[in-house]
Design an enzyme around this catalytic site. Structure first.
Site, mmCIF file in Angstrom:
data_model
loop_
_atom_site.group_PDB
_atom_site.id
_atom_site.type_symbol
_atom_site.label_atom_id
_atom_site.label_comp_id
_atom_site.label_asym_id
_atom_site.label_seq_id
_atom_site.Cartn_x
_atom_site.Cartn_y
_atom_site.Cartn_z
ATOM 1 C CB CYS A 12 -23.399 48.001 31.516
ATOM 2 S SG CYS A 12 -22.021 47.511 32.572
ATOM 3 C CG HIS B 103 -28.614 50.486 33.907
ATOM 4 N ND1 HIS B 103 -28.212 49.547 32.996
ATOM 5 C CD2 HIS B 103 -27.489 50.841 34.599
ATOM 6 C CE1 HIS B 103 -26.903 49.343 33.124
ATOM 7 N NE2 HIS B 103 -26.450 50.109 34.090
ATOM 8 C CD GLU C 151 -32.774 53.113 35.755
ATOM 9 O OE1 GLU C 151 -31.991 52.479 36.486
ATOM 10 O OE2 GLU C 151 -33.251 52.658 34.693
ATOM 11 C CE LYS D 268 -28.127 45.549 34.866
ATOM 12 N NZ LYS D 268 -29.025 46.486 34.157
ATOM 13 C CG HIS E 280 -24.797 44.522 35.795
ATOM 14 N ND1 HIS E 280 -25.018 44.466 34.432
ATOM 15 C CD2 HIS E 280 -24.429 45.796 36.058
ATOM 16 C CE1 HIS E 280 -24.775 45.655 33.896
ATOM 17 N NE2 HIS E 280 -24.417 46.483 34.854
ATOM 18 C CG PHE F 166 -18.965 51.639 34.628
ATOM 19 C CD1 PHE F 166 -19.911 52.247 35.435
ATOM 20 C CD2 PHE F 166 -18.171 50.644 35.177
ATOM 21 C CE1 PHE F 166 -20.087 51.865 36.766
ATOM 22 C CE2 PHE F 166 -18.331 50.255 36.505
ATOM 23 C CZ PHE F 166 -19.292 50.865 37.297
#
Lengths: 88, 405
Positions: free
Chosen positions: B163, B295, B306, B327, B332, B391
């Protein structure tokens, strides 16, 4: 009998290249028709399926050896596809 | 650090929010959520049936029908976005193109084609598959297809870091531009994960929200997968100036790091290191940043971490920041997410508007910074950063600022 083979191959080429069949004449070069190297392999595989034969050519060999619609018709002739089972 | 400035001269995108940057920004500003029920009639037993699908018309209609057999959807979307960006920038190509590169971020390659391949082979017992299978699924396909279509002859390759792929692609372009190896780059990210197989794989991870994406909300249930692509034209500032190009913004800096820890749970130190490295590279202090595009996946693990990461880097300046997760609207889009979010950042700076985080009903008390809930906010933005924490622990952060000429 060659006319039957020619008609079938022109139909296969026209379908793969999204062209009107009348544009696909024996003298036409495949690159002018927008047939890429991989289109050519797909065309040959479709010929194999329709005639139930094996034509052992790879992607590079095919685009080096078969430059025109007529070359593909000759390829068909060399594999004895004239008068071979189904014709359109 | 002093580097020759790298500027943005074109942007393009296609996403759940529409078929252009104008449509994308208009939806972000108005808080329109593009996450909807998917047509899953042909896909049995899917537990999650919402996603960020591109609305009609199908982007396929924008391309020559003869090109389509060569393209998996992830390449198709990248080409559509690249067309827009190249047109806007007026970048001269085709007459050489050796000093232009193309770097496209990709999370998963060729999902549509692989699904179709396996269905034909294993379910239908097909004896042969399309000759285009290999060129469609290769991860480098989007970059190669853009190169072939537009005549880009410099370095051309895919960048993949789950991502964070888009942000790593942008960082790659920035460093190659600074080094002088290239003058311009077509760069971005693309992803087309809305296939049965991909949705089942994500379902197995149990991180998909069944309702919608609500980052920073106490009742957030996870992320919502989306398709899309975003592409930029980046240039050395001198190159853009010499050809009289209009500049949209400056890429001020890039920062990268890796957690080297858990596969899916983020650390605090890794992402913080990427943000610090980005600010140092951009020569910006924490008080110079007005906006962070988070993110912000809407998963339990990401959002609280975050906020902690932002506090640890920004200290007292964190309370002056506007933060949002777009998002919540475009979903996403994995390898394309960073590109879509960078477009949000560039437009936010240009227009002086912070896009909101939508779908918030009750803020999580642990997310106690200004996450711009549910409504866009006007404020001059001097500089902003866009976070991507992926990830595999790969982190990449991009800083953008207004270009002063």
């Amino acid at each position: 009998m060659k006319d039957g083979l020619e008609r079938t191959l022109i139909r296969i080429i026209a379908t793969q290249a999204h062209l009107d069949p009348p544009l696909v004449v024996p003298g036409a070069t495949l690159s002018d028709l927008g047939v890429t190297s991989l289109d050519l392999v797909e065309i040959i595989m479709t010929i194999e399926d329709e005639y139930d034969v094996i034509i052992p050519v790879d992607a590079v060999e095919a685009s080096n050896n078969y430059k025109t619609v007529g070359d593909l018709i000759e390829l068909g002739v060399s594999f004895g596809l004239e008068g071979h089972k189904r014709e359109s | 650090m002093n580097h020759e400035p790298v500027v943005v001269t074109g942007t393009g995108c296609v996403s759940a929010l529409g078929h252009s940057v104008e449509a994308f920004w208009s939806a972000l500003q108005d808080g329109i959520c593009g996450l909807r029920k998917l047509d899953t009639a042909a896909w049995p037993d899917l537990k999650v049936t919402i996603g960020g699908a591109i609305p009609p018309p199908d982007p396929r209609e924008q391309l020559d029908v003869r090109r389509l057999p060569m393209l998996d959807r992830f390449s198709l979307l990248a080409i559509v976005a690249a067309q827009q960006a190249i047109a806007q920038s007026g970048l001269p190509l085709g007459d050489g193109g050796f000093r232009t590169g193309c770097f496209i971020g990709v999370g998963t390659a060729g999902a549509e084609t692989i699904d179709e391949l396996y269905r034909r082979l294993y379910l239908e017992g097909a004896k042969r598959v399309s000759v285009f299978t290999v060129p469609r699924v290769m991860p480098s396909a989007p970059a190669s297809q853009i190169s072939m279509m537009f005549g880009i002859r410099g370095p051309v390759f895919t960048v993949s870091s789950a991502c964070a792929s888009s942000n790593h692609a942008v960082a790659t372009a920035v460093w190659l531009l600074r080094s002088g190896i290239i003058d311009a780059a077509v760069v971005g990210g693309t992803e087309a994960p809305l296939t049965f197989g991909t949705l089942k794989a994500w379902e197995a991870m149990r991180v998909l929200a069944p309702d919608t994406c609500r980052p920073f909300d106490r009742h957030r249930k996870g992320l919502v997968l989306a398709e899309g692509a975003g592409v930029f034209i980046l240039e050395r500032a001198e190159h853009a100036k010499a050809r009289g190009a209009s500049v949209l913004a400056q890429i001020a800096g890039v920062g990268m790091s890796a957690d080297a820890a858990d596969l899916v749970a983020p650390t605090l130190e890794g992402p913080a290191a990427a943000i610090r490295s980005c600010l140092t590279d951009a020569n910006l202090c924490t008080d110079a940043i007005d906006y962070i595009n988070a993110h912000g996946t809407g998963t339990a693990a990401n959002d609280i971490a975050e906020i902690k990461i932002i506090k640890s880097v920004f200290g007292n300046d964190a309370s002056h920041l506007s933060i949002s997760s777009t998002k919540s609207m475009h979903g996403h889009a994995l390898g394309a997410s960073g590109a879509l979010e960078l477009i949000a950042v560039i437009e936010a700076i240009r227009r002086g508007v912070v896009p909101p985080t939508m779908n918030i009903e009750e803020l999580d008390p642990e997310c106690d910074l200004d996450v711009t809930p549910n409504c866009a906010r006007e404020r001059p933005i001097r500089a902003a950063i866009s976070n991507a924490f992926a990830f595999g622990g790969t982190n990449a952060v991009i800083a953008v600022k207004r270009f002063d000429g």
